[in-house]
Design a protein around this motif. Sequence first.
Motif, PDB file in Angstrom:
ATOM      1  N   HIS A 168     -20.233 -28.970  22.956  1.00  0.00           N
ATOM      2  CA  HIS A 168     -21.082 -29.319  21.597  1.00  0.00           C
ATOM      3  C   HIS A 168     -20.738 -30.571  21.024  1.00  0.00           C
ATOM      4  O   HIS A 168     -20.527 -30.918  19.934  1.00  0.00           O
ATOM      5  CB  HIS A 168     -20.909 -28.223  20.559  1.00  0.00           C
ATOM      6  CG  HIS A 168     -21.447 -26.894  20.820  1.00  0.00           C
ATOM      7  ND1 HIS A 168     -21.514 -26.146  19.651  1.00  0.00           N
ATOM      8  CD2 HIS A 168     -22.239 -26.362  21.680  1.00  0.00           C
ATOM      9  CE1 HIS A 168     -22.358 -25.124  20.015  1.00  0.00           C
ATOM     10  NE2 HIS A 168     -22.843 -25.454  21.258  1.00  0.00           N
ATOM     11  N   ARG A 223     -24.593 -29.145  25.619  1.00  0.00           N
ATOM     12  CA  ARG A 223     -25.148 -27.953  25.108  1.00  0.00           C
ATOM     13  C   ARG A 223     -24.120 -26.608  25.298  1.00  0.00           C
ATOM     14  O   ARG A 223     -24.658 -25.494  24.836  1.00  0.00           O
ATOM     15  CB  ARG A 223     -26.645 -27.498  25.352  1.00  0.00           C
ATOM     16  CG  ARG A 223     -26.530 -27.292  26.836  1.00  0.00           C
ATOM     17  CD  ARG A 223     -28.375 -27.290  27.461  1.00  0.00           C
ATOM     18  NE  ARG A 223     -28.374 -27.062  28.863  1.00  0.00           N
ATOM     19  CZ  ARG A 223     -28.780 -26.027  29.445  1.00  0.00           C
ATOM     20  NH1 ARG A 223     -28.759 -25.263  28.622  1.00  0.00           N
ATOM     21  NH2 ARG A 223     -28.880 -25.957  30.684  1.00  0.00           N
ATOM     22  N   VAL A 298     -27.046 -28.842  17.977  1.00  0.00           N
ATOM     23  CA  VAL A 298     -27.402 -28.571  19.263  1.00  0.00           C
ATOM     24  C   VAL A 298     -28.932 -27.883  19.609  1.00  0.00           C
ATOM     25  O   VAL A 298     -29.567 -28.343  20.363  1.00  0.00           O
ATOM     26  CB  VAL A 298     -26.218 -28.004  20.243  1.00  0.00           C
ATOM     27  CG1 VAL A 298     -26.851 -27.399  21.635  1.00  0.00           C
ATOM     28  CG2 VAL A 298     -25.009 -28.806  20.029  1.00  0.00           C
ATOM     29  N   GLN A 299     -28.771 -26.857  18.824  1.00  0.00           N
ATOM     30  CA  GLN A 299     -30.011 -26.010  19.082  1.00  0.00           C
ATOM     31  C   GLN A 299     -31.049 -26.685  18.618  1.00  0.00           C
ATOM     32  O   GLN A 299     -32.346 -26.860  19.246  1.00  0.00           O
ATOM     33  CB  GLN A 299     -30.014 -24.742  18.335  1.00  0.00           C
ATOM     34  CG  GLN A 299     -28.831 -23.755  18.977  1.00  0.00           C
ATOM     35  CD  GLN A 299     -28.832 -22.604  17.974  1.00  0.00           C
ATOM     36  OE1 GLN A 299     -29.161 -22.666  16.909  1.00  0.00           O
ATOM     37  NE2 GLN A 299     -27.906 -21.596  18.380  1.00  0.00           N
ATOM     38  N   ALA A 302     -32.115 -29.347  21.334  1.00  0.00           N
ATOM     39  CA  ALA A 302     -32.634 -28.603  22.788  1.00  0.00           C
ATOM     40  C   ALA A 302     -34.132 -28.688  22.630  1.00  0.00           C
ATOM     41  O   ALA A 302     -34.795 -28.615  21.598  1.00  0.00           O
ATOM     42  CB  ALA A 302     -32.089 -27.368  22.889  1.00  0.00           C
TER      43      ALA A 302
END
Length: 509
Positions: A168, A223, A298-299, A302
């Motif tokens: 992360h 990730r 992170v999400q 993405a």
Amino acid sequence: MAMKINLSLPISLFFLLAFFSTLAFAKKETEVAADPELITCKHQCLQQLQYTEAEKQMCLQSCDMYHGLKHEHEKQVEEKIRKKIKDEGAPQEHDEEEESGEKEEEKAEEGGEEEEEYPYIFEEDWDFDTKVETDDGRIRVLKKFTEKSKLLKGIENIRLAILEARAHTFVAPRHFDSDVVLFNIKGRAVLGWVKETETEKFVLESGDMLSIPAGTPVYIVNRDENEKLYLAMLHIPVSTPGKFEEFFGPGGRDPESVLSAFGWNVLQAALQSPKRELEKLFDQKDGGSIFQISREQVQELAPKKTYWWPFSGHSKAEFNLFTMFPNFSNRYGTLTEAGPSDSRSLLQKHNIMLSFTNITKESMSTILYNSHATKIAVVISGKGGLQIVCPHITSRSNEKHEKSSPSYHRISAELKPGMLFVVPPGHPFVTFSSRKENLQILSFEINAKDNKKFTFAGKDNIVSSMDDLAKELGFNHPSEIVNRIFDRKESLFFPFKLPHEVRDRRGDA
């Protein structure tokens, strides 16, 4: 009485010389034995209960090799300091010494100067410079190949960097003045490829390869929630040969933005913002160019998945070397090679091939050499050994005598993860795994076009392919005996075991 005195004098001198020689030798042995690193290294070797006696001996030899390299390095540093002091104290001798240095360099280029003993082996702790380091990751850059040896001039323009990032983490946006061949050794990443009007996102798995043209802004996200990310980045500089730089666009003090170097009047006019706001923007105290971010961030970074099959919502790497069908495979190892998929790839542009070698435990590769390609190899998993034959290195005992025929030197090294080695074209070499685990090697093959692999053992080796008369003349032995020795059913990878009769003889001894 006089005769006795005359005889006792030389005898006394002889014993005195022998005594002082013994003292000098004992002093040297004491210095070696007193090295705490060497003592610790050998102690750890002997304490490894899972090691066989042969493996313990190999481990002890590695300790001695390390001690020798360390001692040689210290001598080189002392010599450089001594030479620097001499140069500063005697400037009138500089021109003469410089001219002498040029002559020595010319001799080395012609192959007449002795090279260091390990010109093709690169250790993780000694030969890399840490360019970026934070609590959450680091970037290490291998020193120029020619700093190790002038024998590597053929690849002096190429640089290699290793990026490590904790789970992360965010690797800040940057661009390079070099083309980059990026390979994901381990981990799961998102790479943002910034274009003129948008950002294209790539989801990278272990084994993925992506080529990034010079000047392209990119950022990277690890990730994965637990695993570290390891990326190998082969840089081909386009500005200064053998040197590349990274440039940060977004940034404050750490990393410093390239924009902050411009004058305030230029920035105010270009960005149409008052100086106060710009100073605040470029004066942030950040924690470096690699830092941890939240799961939500992170999400957010993405790529968004789509629900329209078969589209996945993100771009893919050029290929995955780990999942490709191998070019060769048997029970002792596999070899997978990959070139460019189209003419736009940097692999095609720079004449590079990637290869992945997986040698099964207790196995070996055949003895082989490349016709054109220079092999830059990184050990990514497992342990084993390497031997390279080099004609450029001669023993000290023969350095004063002109050779009437070729003489070869064996370069040996114990391989472990993080190590790197180079094999120039034409140089025979062999790699082998340990008894406990497979040995996995990632290689960048430079100058790969028209390259051929020639083997000395196994099916279709170059000796077996010769006609019988050539074998007899070359070895001065009947061709039947030569064929019996060199002919073998397996190809490329073999079990690393001695013939039974050799083992029996050694056992009897």
